[in-house]
Scaffold this active site. Structure first.
Site, PDB file in Angstrom:
ATOM      1  CE  LYS A  31      44.741 -20.642  -1.521  1.00 13.52           C
ATOM      2  NZ  LYS A  31      44.420 -21.083  -2.887  1.00 13.52           N
ATOM      3  NE  ARG A  89      34.204 -23.216  -5.846  1.00 14.09           N
ATOM      4  CZ  ARG A  89      34.829 -23.898  -6.808  1.00 14.09           C
ATOM      5  NH1 ARG A  89      34.282 -25.007  -7.298  1.00 14.09           N
ATOM      6  NH2 ARG A  89      35.976 -23.470  -7.277  1.00 14.09           N
TER       7      ARG A  89
END
Length: 427
Positions: A207, A281
């Protein structure tokens, strides 16, 4: 320390000298909140925020009109991430006072653990603190176990281990059993599964700094699931409920997982990694496999999972995704009853086909222009729920944390969704 201020409610408009439609005025007795619109609870929460912004930290709610919901709305606005704010009140019934204290206990725990730095809330600490918090509420009915490090591999929890193996802080899974029935063989009614990424650098799909600054809050789904269970217990649920938190740090090191790696899950599903920043996830999949094995009537997973959900809904609503329309309606009614934001996003069979892989059963991200990221993330999770079309819902917790405050909320964790989750559990 600021002096204590009395705060009153009024249905009358403010005097013209305070300006048109003034929300707050002041007199010799204290502050007056003017409820001359059709959304009194929002007005009260905004007043609480204004008073905190003006440095008024000690408040007594006085006069008429301060019922349970009004007091709660004011507290929500008056809170901030630093200690020192105090609100006092009187006049509630015994039942309403108990409900208010239960909300405060659950949401204060949620807000505190989300706001704390990742250096303090590491994966194993998150699991242990959640376990001890719930056990403190019902010591005779709660047992839990924490599996961490390479022990996760021994049990087949490869997703959580893979995401967390790049960090010096070991990944961990909490498995907690709240069983008030007294019957060790009682069926499990609900499984709550939480994403517990205590810091998310993005891994090798790193990020930018601006996107990483709030990533201590990427364990907000675990905090929400824990807080929802805490409030449900306080509200007297007699159902057997299991809490599963999948906790890891997503860091970069020589041992971190990489693009092109393939994870083989305990249910046999294989997943190719095409983006290490889609890691939530990957850990949730382990929790959903475990939850499915408990054969519960209801599975709810909570996660700060996608930027797509936040882009769609902002911070004011959590996103709801489910194949079960009856369950979705139940959840939306629960949110409305609790005055919290929850909004449905689409989830359909075609979303399950949007994550192809040339090397595995599926990839961990959808590829291409204008892909519905929140929907495909939920669709990915469905591969790890035995009966994904019934009795399963996914909450993409967009409203968990605010990088900056607004006219209703201070900066940091909100505690939003705890009431809705408890309401659903208790039905």
């Amino acid at each position: 320390m600021s002096a204590n201020m009395f705060v009153f409610l009024s249905r009358e408009a403010a005097d013209e000298k305070w300006g048109n439609n003034a929300l707050l005025t002041f007199n010799t007795e204290g502050a007056v909140v003017h409820l001359n619109g059709n959304q009194p609870l929002i007005a009260i929460q905004r007043a609480g925020r204004k008073l905190d912004g003006q440095g008024i930290k000690q408040v007594t709610l006085a006069g008429e009109g301060w019922d349970l919901e009004a007091i709660w709305a004011f507290i929500q606005g008056h809170r901030n991430a630093k200690p020192g704010n105090e609100v006092s009140w009187s006049g509630l019934s015994e039942a309403d006072e108990a409900e208010l204290q239960a909300r405060l206990t659950a949401t204060e725990w949620v807000r505190e653990i989300i706001n704390q730095p990742a250096e303090i809330v590491r994966p194993s600490q998150l699991a242990a603190r959640a376990g001890e918090f719930i056990k403190s509420l019902a010591p005779d009915h709660v047992t839990y176990k924490i599996i961490k490090g390479n022990d996760l591999l021994d049990e087949g929890w490869n997703g959580t281990h893979t995401v967390g193996r790049g960090s010096a802080c070991s990944p961990a899974m909490l498995r907690l059993d709240y069983n008030p029935t007294g019957d060790a063989n009682a069926p499990v009614h609900t499984c709550l599964v939480g994403k517990g990424i205590t810091f998310d650098s993005g891994g090798y799909s790193m990020k930018p700094s601006a996107g990483m600054s709030a990533m201590k809050a990427d364990m907000g789904g675990s905090a929400l699931a824990t807080g929802g269970l805490a409030l449900a217990i306080a509200r007297g649920t007699n159902k057997r409920i299991k809490l599963i938190l999948c906790c890891a740090e997503n860091m970069v090191s020589g041992n971190a997982f990489k693009l092109g790696d393939i994870i083989t899950y305990k249910n046999g599903t294989t997943v190719e990694i095409l983006n290490t920043d889609a890691e939530g996830r990957l850990v949730l999949a382990d929790g959903l496999i475990y939850a499915s094995a408990q054969k519960p009537k209801l599975i709810i997973d909570c996660a700060t999972l996608t930027g797509a959900a936040k882009n769609a809904l902002g911070n004011d609503y959590h996103a709801l995704l489910s194949f079960d329309q009856a369950l979705s309606q139940k959840a939306l009614k629960a949110a409305a009853a609790e005055n919290e934001g929850l909004w449905p996003l689409p989830l359909a069979e075609n979303h399950r086909e949007m994550m192809p892989s040339s090397f595995a059963d599926l990839s961990n991200v959808s590829m291409g222009d204008f892909m519905p990221g929140a929907s495909t993330a939920a669709a990915f999770l469905s591969y790890f729920v035995d009966n994904y079309q019934q009795g399963w819902m996914h909450i993409d917790a967009s409203g968990t944390y605010r990088k900056s405050g607004n006219d209703m909320w201070g900066t940091g964790a909100t505690g939003m969704g705890v009431r809705t989750l408890a309401n659903i559990i208790c039905q």
